[in-house]
Design a protein around this motif. Structure first.
Motif, PDB file in Angstrom:
ATOM      1  N   ASN A 203       1.319  -3.083 -10.801  1.00  0.00           N
ATOM      2  CA  ASN A 203       1.737  -2.412 -12.029  1.00  0.00           C
ATOM      3  C   ASN A 203       0.903  -1.185 -12.340  1.00  0.00           C
ATOM      4  O   ASN A 203       1.160  -0.476 -13.296  1.00  0.00           O
ATOM      5  CB  ASN A 203       1.643  -3.388 -13.201  1.00  0.00           C
ATOM      6  CG  ASN A 203       2.649  -4.504 -13.062  1.00  0.00           C
ATOM      7  OD1 ASN A 203       3.807  -4.244 -12.753  1.00  0.00           O
ATOM      8  ND2 ASN A 203       2.215  -5.732 -13.233  1.00  0.00           N
TER       9      ASN A 203
ATOM     10  N   PRO B 185      -0.336   2.460 -12.507  1.00  0.00           N
ATOM     11  CA  PRO B 185       0.437   3.693 -12.351  1.00  0.00           C
ATOM     12  C   PRO B 185      -0.111   4.524 -11.200  1.00  0.00           C
ATOM     13  O   PRO B 185      -1.044   5.296 -11.384  1.00  0.00           O
ATOM     14  CB  PRO B 185       0.231   4.401 -13.691  1.00  0.00           C
ATOM     15  CG  PRO B 185      -1.091   3.917 -14.170  1.00  0.00           C
ATOM     16  CD  PRO B 185      -1.218   2.502 -13.682  1.00  0.00           C
ATOM     17  N   ILE B 186       0.447   4.365 -10.036  1.00  0.00           N
ATOM     18  CA  ILE B 186      -0.097   5.110  -8.896  1.00  0.00           C
ATOM     19  C   ILE B 186       0.989   5.315  -7.846  1.00  0.00           C
ATOM     20  O   ILE B 186       1.794   4.425  -7.586  1.00  0.00           O
ATOM     21  CB  ILE B 186      -1.329   4.361  -8.316  1.00  0.00           C
ATOM     22  CG1 ILE B 186      -2.129   5.302  -7.430  1.00  0.00           C
ATOM     23  CG2 ILE B 186      -0.943   3.110  -7.574  1.00  0.00           C
ATOM     24  CD1 ILE B 186      -3.523   4.805  -7.180  1.00  0.00           C
ATOM     25  N   THR B 187       0.997   6.521  -7.287  1.00  0.00           N
ATOM     26  CA  THR B 187       1.989   6.844  -6.269  1.00  0.00           C
ATOM     27  C   THR B 187       1.373   6.673  -4.880  1.00  0.00           C
ATOM     28  O   THR B 187       0.155   6.568  -4.738  1.00  0.00           O
ATOM     29  CB  THR B 187       2.469   8.292  -6.415  1.00  0.00           C
ATOM     30  OG1 THR B 187       1.345   9.157  -6.252  1.00  0.00           O
ATOM     31  CG2 THR B 187       3.101   8.541  -7.772  1.00  0.00           C
TER      32      THR B 187
ATOM     33  N   HIS C 294       6.297   5.454  -6.674  1.00  0.00           N
ATOM     34  CA  HIS C 294       5.379   4.463  -7.207  1.00  0.00           C
ATOM     35  C   HIS C 294       5.318   3.284  -6.233  1.00  0.00           C
ATOM     36  O   HIS C 294       6.330   2.964  -5.594  1.00  0.00           O
ATOM     37  CB  HIS C 294       5.848   3.986  -8.587  1.00  0.00           C
ATOM     38  CG  HIS C 294       4.898   3.040  -9.235  1.00  0.00           C
ATOM     39  ND1 HIS C 294       5.139   1.685  -9.349  1.00  0.00           N
ATOM     40  CD2 HIS C 294       3.677   3.234  -9.768  1.00  0.00           C
ATOM     41  CE1 HIS C 294       4.107   1.104  -9.936  1.00  0.00           C
ATOM     42  NE2 HIS C 294       3.205   2.021 -10.199  1.00  0.00           N
ATOM     43  N   ILE C 295       4.143   2.655  -6.099  1.00  0.00           N
ATOM     44  CA  ILE C 295       3.981   1.610  -5.088  1.00  0.00           C
ATOM     45  C   ILE C 295       4.904   0.414  -5.289  1.00  0.00           C
ATOM     46  O   ILE C 295       5.228  -0.291  -4.341  1.00  0.00           O
ATOM     47  CB  ILE C 295       2.508   1.124  -4.988  1.00  0.00           C
ATOM     48  CG1 ILE C 295       1.970   0.750  -6.367  1.00  0.00           C
ATOM     49  CG2 ILE C 295       1.634   2.181  -4.344  1.00  0.00           C
ATOM     50  CD1 ILE C 295       0.611   0.057  -6.298  1.00  0.00           C
TER      51      ILE C 295
ATOM     52  N   GLU D 284       7.994   0.624  -6.144  1.00  0.00           N
ATOM     53  CA  GLU D 284       9.360   0.972  -5.728  1.00  0.00           C
ATOM     54  C   GLU D 284       9.500   1.018  -4.211  1.00  0.00           C
ATOM     55  O   GLU D 284      10.218   1.861  -3.678  1.00  0.00           O
ATOM     56  CB  GLU D 284       9.734   2.343  -6.315  1.00  0.00           C
ATOM     57  CG  GLU D 284       9.710   2.383  -7.834  1.00  0.00           C
ATOM     58  CD  GLU D 284       9.658   3.807  -8.365  1.00  0.00           C
ATOM     59  OE1 GLU D 284       9.527   4.754  -7.560  1.00  0.00           O
ATOM     60  OE2 GLU D 284       9.737   3.973  -9.590  1.00  0.00           O
TER      61      GLU D 284
END
Ligand SMILES: Nc1ncnc2c1ncn2[C@@H]1O[C@H](COP(=O)(O)OP(=O)(O)O)[C@@H](O)[C@H]1O
Ligand SMILES: [Mg+2]
Lengths: 272, 283
Positions: free
Chosen positions: A87, A89-91, A132-133, A135
């Motif tokens: 969860n 927030p990181i791409t 995002h990880i 997805e």
């Protein structure tokens, strides 16, 4: 495939003992890993696999014996998927860039982006930098963390249970990927309790349960005698296409399988 | 025309201008640190720390030690200690933190009751006071903002690594413990300098709400780190102006505006964005 196994070990554990407080969870572990090797540590849950990795990476001190990692060895550590905060927030791009802490600025440089692209392409993650990880598919999620480790140009890749909590297809994907990296020259150390899906495909296995029960190729380590001592229960082994297949407890009552196994053992003995 | 003049009326007062500058800076500063507070599940620590700092502030007022020196030393010590205790995840650590910080807070109140000049100063520290903001306060907030901004920019990647994945960061040779101490020190100092504007009781809200709102809007860490201070600053700006016209406490109005922005974002954002906030720890 042109992989040279250098004689100088990258990692050497000698008579290593590891304890949490007073209780030892590992005793007298001697394990040397050389450049270019692909080693799997197998054992039941609670056998000390993660503790051994933690001792090697220096996050747990040796209570007895020693752990030595050749000076300057860069470790690329791939955590268990379950331990990642999905969860956050990181791409994908941010996951890779965060390891380059030598550079004191948030923005990636052009050369970093080129390198990132190369690593991601090599792992089949092309074009996912901005995602995002969460997805990503299961296999992609695992590969992002392999990519992060590879982005640090490690001398050795260490993975804790890379196939736990993933589906069968992802497991295949990961096995394929790791074999590919190994054939291109990466040194890999992993832990697993997945005997048939992963361990039996590796060139070298270390069977662990508090101590090293056996160390060698699957044909020598995935045998009932060793497995019984490692798992503390009798396990049956079949052979399929030259590869050992370990049957878990559900099948042990089957007379047919027991007979087959006995037959195989006598065959193996007659071959030797 | 008259409405425009009316809206600009508060700016005729120097105290309002000072309060405005101080609050906007404080909003941005809390917005930056709030990102780490929210993502590390530290909102409880921010809350406790502001109470601890209050005790230090009261003690230094009574002993007539300079506010920034007295409360600063107290705040940094308690910040680092709280960080330590929380990090070791001992059972009952949260209770211990709660007891110590609340005791510090209660001690501060008692000291001010017994030896303090008036109730007014207690109120000022609890709820903040725009009237009381001096250029020294502004200079202090500005200095801390610049320092925090520089540190977060300079060590951005290390901070991100240590926040997202402390275990692997340690293996990779990052000094995770040092980074955590650094965060606690920045948090303590931030609480210290913004306390007189926003007030002890409301600081933890300003540390949480803008960051949580930013989290709903974006899935990227870098964007969250830019959005959160922006939201914090804008809420403070709007809250200050509203408080003049409604004749309400500045700190309280700012928090109400921030809460309204959060709620509006929550309602407008999709279900997925709401889940992102639901997944934050200890919110
Ligand atoms: N942090 C810890 N404190 C105390 N005991 C632990 C800790 N981590 C693991 N253990 C114990 O050490 C043993 C080995 O654990 P571990 O290395 O995680 O095994 P594995 O990875 O093979 O499942 C287990 O008995 C476990 O209960
Ligand atoms: Mg484990």
């Amino acid at each position: 495939m042109g992989v040279t196994i250098n004689s100088e070990p990258l990692i050497r554990c000698d008579a290593l003992g590891v304890a949490y407080g007073a209780g030892f969870v590992l005793e007298n572990v001697t394990l040397h890993i050389r450049r270019g090797e692909f080693v799997g540590i197998v054992g039941p849950s609670g056998s000390g696999k993660t503790s051994l990795l933690r001792a090697i990476t220096g996050s747990l001190a040796a209570a007895r014996g020693s752990v030595e990692v050749t000076r300057g060895t860069r470790i690329g550590y791939v955590p268990q998927v379950e331990s990642v905060d999905w969860n956050f927030p990181i791409t994908v791009g941010e996951v890779l860039a965060m390891t380059r802490t030598r550079r004191h600025w948030p923005r990636t440089t052009r050369s970093e982006r080129a390198e990132m692209k190369e690593v991601l392409e090599g792992l089949g993650l092309h074009g996912l930098e901005g995602r995002h990880i969460r997805e990503l598919s299961g296999g992609q999620q695992q590969r992002v963390f392999v990519a992060r480790a590879m982005f640090g140009k490690p001398d050795i890749l260490i993975l804790d249970e890379p196939t736990s909590g993933v589906d069968v297809r992802t497991r295949h994907e990961i096995l394929h990927l790791l074999r590919d990296l190994h054939s291109k020259g990466s040194t890999i150390l992993l832990t697993t309790h997945d005997l048939n899906g992963l361990a039996s495909h590796l060139p070298r296995l270390v069977c662990l349960n508090r101590e090293v029960i056996a160390d060698g190729p699957p044909r020598e380590t995935l045998i009932p005698e060793v497995l019984e001592r490692t798992y503390g229960a009798p396990l049956h082994v079949l052979e399929h296409g030259g590869m050992p297949i370990v049957l878990d407890h559900d099948y042990t009552s089957s007379e047919v399988l027991r007979d087959t196994e006995r037959q195989m053992r006598s065959e193996r003995e007659s071959r030797q | 025309m008259t409405i425009a003049l009316d809206l600009l009326a508060p700016y005729d007062f120097a105290f309002f201008q000072r309060g405005m500058v101080a609050a906007t800076l404080a909003g941005a500063l809390c917005g930056v640190l709030g990102v780490f507070v929210v993502l590390r599940g530290m909102s409880y620590i921010g809350h406790g720390l502001s109470h601890a700092v209050f005790g230090g502030a009261a003690a230094s007022a009574v002993m007539s030690i300079n506010f920034f020196v007295g409360a600063g030393i107290w705040g940094i010590i308690s910040g680092v200690l709280i960080g330590r205790i929380a990090r070791r995840k001992i059972i009952g650590a949260d209770a211990a933190i709660g007891i110590v910080t609340t005791a510090s807070f209660a001690g501060g109140i008692a000291l001010l009751n017994r030896y303090g000049q008036a109730r007014k100063s207690i109120e000022a520290v609890l709820f903040g006071s725009v009237l009381g903001v001096s250029w020294v306060d502004i200079a202090a907030i500005l200095a801390v903002s610049l320092a925090v901004g520089a540190i977060v920019l300079f060590a951005y990647r290390a901070f991100l690594f240590a926040t997202f994945d402390p275990q692997v960061a340690t293996v990779s040779g990052e000094r995770v413990a040092a980074i955590e101490v650094m965060l606690m020190v920045m948090l303590s100092v931030t609480i210290l300098v913004t306390m007189r504007v926003i007030g002890t009781l409301l600081i933890s809200a300003l540390l949480v709400i803008p960051a949580a709102t930013a989290r709903m809007i974006t899935n990227s860490f870098s964007r969250m780190l830019m959005l959160s201070p922006l939201i914090g600053a804008l809420c403070c700006l709007a809250g200050m102006n509203l408080s003049y016209h409604l004749d309400t406490s500045a700190g309280a109005t700012i928090i109400l505006v921030a809460a309204a922005v959060f709620t509006a974002t929550y309602l407008l954002a999709g279900r997925r964005a709401r889940l992102r906030v639901a997944s934050l720890n200890h919110l």
